[in-house]
Design a protein around this motif. Structure first.
Motif, short mmCIF file in Angstrom:
data_model
loop_
_atom_site.label_atom_id
_atom_site.label_comp_id
_atom_site.label_asym_id
_atom_site.label_seq_id
_atom_site.Cartn_x
_atom_site.Cartn_y
_atom_site.Cartn_z
N UNK A 17 1.03 -1.23 0.14
CA UNK A 17 0.18 -0.16 -0.27
C UNK A 17 0.61 1.20 -0.11
N UNK A 18 0.26 2.07 -0.11
CA UNK A 18 0.81 3.48 -0.79
C UNK A 18 1.03 4.41 0.96
N UNK A 19 0.50 4.07 2.21
CA UNK A 19 0.49 4.44 3.13
C UNK A 19 1.80 4.57 4.13
N UNK A 20 1.85 4.27 5.24
CA UNK A 20 2.73 4.07 6.25
C UNK A 20 2.46 2.34 7.54
N UNK A 286 -9.39 1.33 10.80
CA UNK A 286 -8.67 0.18 11.65
C UNK A 286 -7.46 0.72 11.01
N UNK A 287 -7.86 1.50 9.92
CA UNK A 287 -5.91 2.02 9.60
C UNK A 287 -5.58 2.78 10.68
N UNK A 288 -6.10 3.78 11.15
CA UNK A 288 -5.67 5.03 12.01
C UNK A 288 -4.70 4.17 13.08
N UNK A 289 -5.35 3.67 13.72
CA UNK A 289 -5.15 2.42 15.17
C UNK A 289 -4.21 1.97 15.08
N UNK A 290 -3.73 1.63 13.08
CA UNK A 290 -2.60 1.00 13.64
C UNK A 290 -0.72 2.19 13.66
N UNK A 294 0.37 8.94 13.76
CA UNK A 294 -0.05 9.24 11.74
C UNK A 294 -1.28 9.32 11.56
N UNK A 295 -1.70 10.81 10.92
CA UNK A 295 -3.25 10.82 10.09
C UNK A 295 -2.55 10.87 9.22
N UNK A 296 -3.81 9.70 8.70
CA UNK A 296 -4.36 9.84 7.12
C UNK A 296 -5.45 10.88 6.60
N UNK A 297 -5.60 11.36 5.45
CA UNK A 297 -6.74 12.33 4.89
C UNK A 297 -7.43 11.14 4.51
N UNK A 298 -8.71 11.64 5.14
CA UNK A 298 -9.87 10.71 4.49
C UNK A 298 -9.43 10.72 2.68
N UNK A 299 -9.70 9.59 1.88
CA UNK A 299 -9.98 9.95 0.71
C UNK A 299 -11.17 10.40 0.08
N UNK A 300 -11.17 11.27 -1.00
CA UNK A 300 -11.88 11.87 -1.54
C UNK A 300 -13.18 10.91 -2.00
N UNK A 301 -12.83 9.73 -2.31
CA UNK A 301 -13.63 8.63 -2.90
C UNK A 301 -13.88 7.83 -1.66
N UNK A 302 -15.11 8.58 -1.18
CA UNK A 302 -14.95 7.29 0.52
C UNK A 302 -16.69 7.15 0.96
N UNK A 303 -16.35 5.69 1.49
CA UNK A 303 -18.22 5.87 2.07
C UNK A 303 -18.79 4.47 1.61
#
Length: 376
Positions: A17-20, A286-290, A294-303
């Motif tokens: 994936x493209x996050x940390x 789930x991603x945030x808890x990992x 470190x905070x990731x912005x919510x994607x534009x295509x979400x829901x």
């Protein structure tokens, strides 16, 4: 909308994936970025859902601060060659930086991939980060060199892909004639950055030549794209700005005497999809808890799937894109999009239910380019 091509879809392959934090998720193999079995599975998901192409983004300048995926991952042409043997219809798009690469080598690699896959290859030719120039013995160059170098690279690659006319190879065993030498052409290119004589040692493919992409947001990118490429990946902060950029790009294509209808504008987004809004929120959490700090912005295509499908349709109908590239944020993001959003787009008649062709150009509804020597 009557004559508009149907929406095209692409799957960006980025291992963990493209996050940390994605690599830490229980459903993600920690070594996914260098795990061929993982990539084969992703390719199968995308092809089952009738995606147009797999798409691999590349970097060649890394350090310990990069996201985990970029720290150890496969070279693109090698990976796409392997995936060509595990797929049948889906396109295979590899990225090469003109700032780093060699045009003769790139032309040969991608056309070889095109022949191996029977007409499914494309090259995403970008300029990339000047910081990586030193890894390719080009540290003496500067940012101002990148787009002029890309222009030369594109001209050489396209010229080499026309080395042979379609009927150059006779291969008549009875007469002993293998090649018509009059239909083999040298390039004799001399530029400020590259000098290439040619010819290339491989014939044209089932789709004529590979599809050529580029990516970026600058006026220089648009200039090179309008003259040379079949497609461009663009980005901006809002739908209105992306529509404006897409419109300007296709206007420039027309000014070059080319058909805007035969040019693909792509956008890249990282949807997180759930059956409901709540499920999407749970996946994001789930991603945030990992990685709590470190905070990731919510994607534009979400829901919910319906909500994401609505937005995809809105962007498509607004003229922001012809090709929607799905970048995976959540570990099952590609599967979620394929299972939940694609059927909605198919029901609405926006996206195909079966492949129209065995080649990438055929599925993208791009014409086969005639050899520049065909009418001489």
């Amino acid at each position: 909308m009557k004559n508009r091509k149907k929406l095209k879809l692409g799957a960006v392959l980025e291992g963990v994936g493209w996050n940390y934090m994605g690599w830490r998720h229980p459903e993600m193999p920690a070594d996914a970025s260098e795990n061929i079995d993982h990539y084969v599975k992703q390719a199968e998901i995308a092809e089952t859902a009738k995606f147009d192409t797999l798409f691999l983004i590349d970097v060649s300048h890394v350090g310990p601060g990069n996201i985990p995926h970029y720290l150890s991952f496969f070279e693109g042409v090698s990976l796409m060659s392997a995936l060509s043997m595990a797929t049948k219809n889906i396109g295979l798009s590899a990225t090469i930086a003109s700032s780093y690469g060699d045009p003769y080598t790139a032309a040969r690699q991608i056309l070889s991939l095109d022949k191996i896959s029977k007409g499914r290859a494309s090259l995403n030719l970008i300029t990339s980060n000047p910081g990586g120039l030193v890894n390719f013995s080009r540290g003496h160059l500067s940012k101002n060199d990148l787009y002029p170098m890309q222009k030369e690279f594109m001209e050489i690659v396209l010229g080499l892909w026309d080395t042979y006319e379609d009927d150059a190879f006779i291969r008549d065993k009875a007469s002993g004639v293998f090649l018509d030498p009059n239909k083999m052409h040298t390039l004799n290119y001399r530029g400020n950055y590259f000098s290439v004589d040619g010819p290339l040692s491989i014939s044209r493919s089932a789709q004529g030549r590979p599809v050529l992409f580029t990516a970026g947001t600058s006026s220089n990118m648009m200039e090179n794209a309008a003259k040379y490429t079949d497609a461009a990946l663009i980005h901006n902060d809002s739908l209105a700005e992306i529509v404006e950029m897409a419109t300007e790009l296709k206007k420039r294509v027309a000014l070059e005497g080319r058909s805007p209808e035969d040019f693909i504008v792509a956008v890249l987004e990282n949807p997180i999809v759930g059956r409901t809004e709540k499920e999407a929120e749970e996946k994001f959490r789930e991603l945030e808890i990992l990685m709590p700090h470190y905070r990731i912005p919510k994607p534009r295509f979400f829901g919910s799937a319906e909500k994401v499908a609505d937005k995809v349709q809105e962007w498509y109908e607004a003229g922001a894109m012809d090709l929607f590239l799905v970048k995976q944020e959540y570990p099952t993001g590609l599967q979620d999009f394929a299972d939940l959003v694609v059927p909605i787009l198919q029901d609405r008649g926006i996206f195909r239910t079966e492949y129209e062709s065995n080649t990438l150009r055929g599925n993208l509804e791009l014409p086969i380019p005639e050899s520049k020597y065909a009418r001489l």
